[in-house]
Write an enzyme that holds these catalytic residues in place. Structure first.
Site, PDB file in Angstrom:
ATOM      1  N   CYS A 109       0.828  -1.213   0.000  1.00 24.72           N
ATOM      2  CA  CYS A 109       0.000   0.000   0.000  1.00 24.72           C
ATOM      3  C   CYS A 109       0.863   1.264   0.000  1.00 24.72           C
ATOM      4  CB  CYS A 109      -0.992  -0.039   1.156  1.00 24.72           C
ATOM      5  SG  CYS A 109      -2.362   1.131   0.933  1.00 24.72           S
ATOM      6  N   HIS A 209      -3.744  -4.818   0.564  1.00 24.45           N
ATOM      7  CA  HIS A 209      -3.243  -5.242   1.877  1.00 24.45           C
ATOM      8  C   HIS A 209      -3.264  -6.762   2.005  1.00 24.45           C
ATOM      9  CE1 HIS A 209      -2.729  -1.435   4.106  1.00 24.45           C
ATOM     10  NE2 HIS A 209      -3.578  -0.981   3.198  1.00 24.45           N
ATOM     11  N   GLU A 211      -1.552  -8.614   3.958  1.00 22.38           N
ATOM     12  CA  GLU A 211      -1.430  -9.049   5.356  1.00 22.38           C
ATOM     13  C   GLU A 211      -2.789  -9.171   6.035  1.00 22.38           C
ATOM     14  OE1 GLU A 211      -2.305  -4.820   5.933  1.00 22.38           O
ATOM     15  OE2 GLU A 211      -1.171  -5.939   4.431  1.00 22.38           O
TER      16      GLU A 211
END
Length: 232
Positions: A109, A209, A211
Site C-alpha cells: 500500500c 493489503h 497481510e
C-alpha cells in the site's frame, strides 16, 4: 529475519498515551506463518539503515499515512495527510539500500507508493478525483474486496495468477511510474495496483493489503521462499 517498517502514531495503553512505534499484528502473523521471523523497524534518524540491512534477510515496507508530496515535487492536495518526514526519510533509505543489496522487498500500500517515489515516480494524491468514486477506500477502517488483473508472465502473476481477489484501502495511487519499475496489476478502473522491479531478485509492490487476508499468504510465502532458494 524479515524487517517490517512501523507506523509512528499516538497510542493509548494502560494509563499511558504516548507517541508509539507500532504495526498491526497481521503483518507479524503473515511473516511468521510464511516461515520467517518478524523484526519491527521503527523510524529513526541517522545512518542506521545501512548497518541494519546487513542483518536482515528481507524487507516489508508497510502501509500507513500519505507520503509527503514534496518528496516527488508536488504541492499537497487538500485531502493529503500531514507529512511524516522521519518515516518518509527512513523508509526511502531502507528501500534504496535494500535494492542496492539485492534484499527481497515486499512493499504494501503506502509501501508501494514509497517504492515508486524512491525510483523518481509521482503519486496521484486523491484517487476519487480521477476515477470518480471512493471504492478504493469505501469507509474509515474498512477494506474493500475487489478483483485485479495481473499481467501474465510477471513475477506477481506467477505467485497470484491473473485475477486474484484482494483487499483495498487507499485514497492515493501511483501516477508517473518510477524509472525501471514495471506496472503489472490494475483494477477495473485502470488504477495501477502492482509494481515490480524486473532486474531484482524479488522486489514487488502491491497497492492492496495482503497481510489483512489470513486465507491467502502467497505473497509472504513467496518472499520467504526466495530466501530459502538462495540458501538451498
Amino acid at each position: 529475519m524479515v524487517g517490517i517498517t512501523s507506523y509512528l502514531e499516538p497510542a493509548t495503553w494502560g494509563g499511558w498515551e504516548r507517541s508509539a512505534a507500532l504495526i498491526p499484528q497481521q503483518y507479524v502473523d503473515a511473516v511468521t506463518a510464511a516461515g520467517g521471523t518478524a523484526v519491527l523497524l521503527p523510524a529513526q534518524p541517522g545512518e542506521a539503515p545501512h548497518r541494519l540491512l546487513n542483518r536482515l534477510d528481507a524487507l516489508v515496507v508497510s502501509g500507513g499515512p500519505d507520503v509527503d508530496p514534496a518528496r516527488y515535487g508536488s504541492e499537497p492536495h487538500p485531502r493529503t495527510g500531514a507529512p511524516q518526514s522521519l518515516r518518509d526519510s527512513w523508509e526511502l533509505a531502507l528501500l534504496r539500500g535494500a535494492i542496492d543489496n539485492d534484499l527481497p522487498v515486499l512493499a504494501v500500500c503506502r509501501g508501494m507508493q514509497v517504492l515508486n517515489v524512491a525510483f523518481g515516480g509521482t503519486l496521484l494524491q486523491h484517487l476519487p478525483d480521477r476515477v470518480g468514486d471512493e471504492t478504493h477506500q469505501i469507509a474509515l477502517g474498512e477494506f474493500y474486496r475487489r478483483t485485479v488483473t495481473v499481467q501474465s508472465g510477471s513475477k506477481l502473476g506467477a505467485i497470484l495468477g491473473e485475477r486474484p481477489e484482494v483487499l483495498c484501502y487507499h485514497h492515493q495511487a501511483v501516477d508517473r511510474i518510477g524509472t525501471g519499475l514495471r506496472p503489472v496489476a490494475w483494477s477495473e478502473d485502470g488504477t495501477v495496483e502492482g509494481l515490480e522491479l524486473p532486474d531484482a531478485r524479488f522486489a514487488l509492490g502491491v497497492q492492496w493489503h495482503p497481510e489483512a487476508d489470513p486465507t491467502d499468504g502467497r505473497l509472504f510465502r513467496a518472499l520467504v521462499n526466495t530466501l530459502e532458494e538462495k540458501t538451498a
